[in-house]
Design a protein around this motif. Structure first.
Motif, short mmCIF file in Angstrom:
data_model
loop_
_atom_site.label_atom_id
_atom_site.label_comp_id
_atom_site.label_asym_id
_atom_site.label_seq_id
_atom_site.Cartn_x
_atom_site.Cartn_y
_atom_site.Cartn_z
N HIS A 51 0.61 -1.34 0.42
CA HIS A 51 -0.13 0.24 0.38
C HIS A 51 0.91 1.23 0.29
CE1 HIS A 51 -3.34 -2.44 0.92
NE2 HIS A 51 -2.29 -3.20 1.87
N ALA A 52 -0.04 2.63 -0.58
CA ALA A 52 0.70 3.76 -0.48
C ALA A 52 0.02 4.81 -0.28
CB ALA A 52 1.50 4.36 -1.46
N SER A 53 0.69 5.85 0.46
CA SER A 53 -0.15 7.18 1.08
C SER A 53 0.93 8.22 0.85
CB SER A 53 -0.77 6.81 2.13
OG SER A 53 -1.93 5.09 2.51
N VAL A 54 0.01 9.72 1.18
CA VAL A 54 0.33 10.51 0.88
C VAL A 54 0.49 10.38 3.02
CG1 VAL A 54 -0.06 12.97 1.31
CG2 VAL A 54 -0.17 11.67 -0.89
N ILE A 55 1.36 10.78 3.45
CA ILE A 55 0.79 11.22 4.52
C ILE A 55 1.54 12.31 5.38
CG2 ILE A 55 2.67 10.76 7.23
CD1 ILE A 55 4.52 9.01 5.77
N LYS A 56 -0.17 13.31 6.11
CA LYS A 56 -0.36 14.16 6.66
C LYS A 56 -0.50 14.60 7.71
CE LYS A 56 -2.80 15.76 2.37
NZ LYS A 56 -4.50 16.67 1.85
N GLU A 57 0.48 15.66 8.46
CA GLU A 57 0.37 15.45 10.07
C GLU A 57 -0.95 16.24 10.27
OE1 GLU A 57 4.29 17.50 12.92
OE2 GLU A 57 4.14 16.76 11.18
N ASN A 58 -1.65 16.40 11.38
CA ASN A 58 -2.83 16.83 11.63
C ASN A 58 -2.24 17.19 13.69
OD1 ASN A 58 -4.05 14.00 13.04
ND2 ASN A 58 -4.51 13.50 11.14
N GLU A 59 -3.73 17.19 14.18
CA GLU A 59 -3.55 17.79 15.16
C GLU A 59 -3.19 16.31 16.72
OE1 GLU A 59 -6.52 17.84 13.99
OE2 GLU A 59 -6.47 19.58 13.26
N GLU A 60 -3.93 14.80 15.95
CA GLU A 60 -3.85 13.49 16.23
C GLU A 60 -2.18 13.06 16.13
OE1 GLU A 60 -7.37 12.14 15.78
OE2 GLU A 60 -8.15 13.53 15.82
N GLY A 61 -2.35 13.78 15.37
CA GLY A 61 -0.60 13.07 15.01
C GLY A 61 0.13 13.19 12.78
N TYR A 62 -0.84 11.80 12.88
CA TYR A 62 -0.08 11.63 11.00
C TYR A 62 -1.52 11.01 11.10
CZ TYR A 62 4.04 12.81 11.81
OH TYR A 62 5.49 13.02 12.70
N GLN A 63 -2.04 11.32 9.93
CA GLN A 63 -2.96 10.62 9.08
C GLN A 63 -2.68 10.47 7.41
OE1 GLN A 63 -6.14 13.02 8.46
NE2 GLN A 63 -6.87 13.07 6.47
N LEU A 64 -2.91 9.00 7.13
CA LEU A 64 -2.44 8.48 5.60
C LEU A 64 -3.27 9.34 4.01
CD1 LEU A 64 -1.28 5.23 6.55
CD2 LEU A 64 -0.15 7.56 6.25
N ASP A 65 -3.29 9.71 3.53
CA ASP A 65 -4.70 9.93 2.52
C ASP A 65 -3.91 9.37 1.24
OD1 ASP A 65 -5.97 11.95 4.50
OD2 ASP A 65 -4.65 13.16 3.31
N VAL A 66 -5.19 9.33 0.41
CA VAL A 66 -4.67 8.60 -1.17
C VAL A 66 -4.38 9.54 -1.82
CG1 VAL A 66 -6.59 8.22 -3.50
CG2 VAL A 66 -7.72 8.01 -1.05
#
Length: 87
Positions: A51-66
Protein backbone atom coordinates in the motif's frame (compact mmCIF):
# COMPACT_ATOMS: atom_id res chain seq x y z
CA UNK A 1 17.94 -9.11 8.54
CA UNK A 2 16.89 -5.63 9.63
CA UNK A 3 13.50 -5.50 11.37
CA UNK A 4 10.98 -3.23 9.70
CA UNK A 5 9.36 -0.39 11.60
CA UNK A 6 5.70 -0.96 12.44
CA UNK A 7 2.81 1.51 12.45
CA UNK A 8 -0.83 1.26 13.50
CA UNK A 9 -3.24 2.17 10.72
CA UNK A 10 -6.82 3.09 11.60
CA UNK A 11 -9.10 2.01 8.77
CA UNK A 12 -12.24 3.92 7.75
CA UNK A 13 -14.36 1.50 9.81
CA UNK A 14 -12.39 2.49 12.95
CA UNK A 15 -10.50 -0.81 13.15
CA UNK A 16 -6.75 -0.54 13.85
CA UNK A 17 -4.34 -2.84 12.07
CA UNK A 18 -0.57 -3.11 12.39
CA UNK A 19 1.46 -2.58 9.22
CA UNK A 20 5.15 -2.86 8.41
CA UNK A 21 6.75 0.24 6.93
CA UNK A 22 8.74 -0.49 3.80
CA UNK A 23 9.77 3.07 2.96
CA UNK A 24 9.03 6.71 3.78
CA UNK A 25 10.17 9.37 1.34
CA UNK A 26 9.55 12.91 0.16
CA UNK A 27 9.08 13.83 -3.48
CA UNK A 28 10.88 17.07 -4.23
CA UNK A 29 8.44 17.74 -7.08
CA UNK A 30 5.37 17.78 -4.77
CA UNK A 31 6.98 18.61 -1.41
CA UNK A 32 4.82 15.85 0.12
CA UNK A 33 5.81 12.85 2.23
CA UNK A 34 4.75 9.35 1.22
CA UNK A 35 4.76 5.97 2.92
CA UNK A 36 4.86 2.48 1.42
CA UNK A 37 3.68 -0.24 3.79
CA UNK A 38 2.23 -3.74 3.98
CA UNK A 39 -0.17 -5.71 6.16
CA UNK A 40 1.65 -8.88 4.96
CA UNK A 41 -1.36 -9.88 2.85
CA UNK A 42 -0.88 -12.11 -0.19
CA UNK A 43 -2.92 -11.82 -3.41
CA UNK A 44 -4.17 -14.59 -5.71
CA UNK A 45 -0.74 -14.79 -7.46
CA UNK A 46 0.97 -15.29 -4.07
CA UNK A 47 2.47 -11.77 -4.25
CA UNK A 48 2.61 -9.54 -1.18
CA UNK A 49 0.15 -6.64 -1.34
CA UNK A 50 1.80 -3.25 -0.85
CA UNK A 51 0.00 0.00 0.00
CA UNK A 52 1.09 3.60 -0.57
CA UNK A 53 -0.29 6.80 0.95
CA UNK A 54 0.43 10.48 1.41
CA UNK A 55 1.41 11.28 5.00
CA UNK A 56 -0.21 14.40 6.45
CA UNK A 57 0.44 15.75 9.94
CA UNK A 58 -2.59 16.79 12.00
CA UNK A 59 -3.55 17.52 15.63
CA UNK A 60 -3.78 13.81 16.44
CA UNK A 61 -0.43 12.87 14.87
CA UNK A 62 -0.36 11.62 11.32
CA UNK A 63 -3.00 10.82 8.75
CA UNK A 64 -2.63 8.61 5.68
CA UNK A 65 -4.42 9.95 2.61
CA UNK A 66 -5.05 8.69 -0.90
CA UNK A 67 -2.35 9.65 -3.40
CA UNK A 68 -3.77 12.01 -6.03
CA UNK A 69 -3.85 10.51 -9.53
CA UNK A 70 -1.37 13.06 -10.92
CA UNK A 71 1.27 12.03 -8.32
CA UNK A 72 0.98 8.26 -8.84
CA UNK A 73 3.48 8.07 -11.70
CA UNK A 74 6.29 9.50 -9.55
CA UNK A 75 5.38 7.29 -6.56
CA UNK A 76 5.28 4.16 -8.75
CA UNK A 77 8.74 5.02 -10.10
CA UNK A 78 10.12 5.05 -6.53
CA UNK A 79 8.42 1.67 -5.93
CA UNK A 80 9.94 0.24 -9.13
CA UNK A 81 13.37 1.46 -8.06
CA UNK A 82 12.99 -0.43 -4.75
CA UNK A 83 12.12 -3.62 -6.63
CA UNK A 84 15.08 -3.21 -9.01
CA UNK A 85 17.46 -2.71 -6.06
CA UNK A 86 16.20 -5.87 -4.34
CA UNK A 87 16.88 -8.07 -7.36
Amino acid sequence: MEELQKIKVKKSNGEEQEAEVILCFELEKTGKNYIIYTFNEVDSQNMETIHASVIKENEEGYQLDVIPEDEWTAVKEVMREIIRNEE
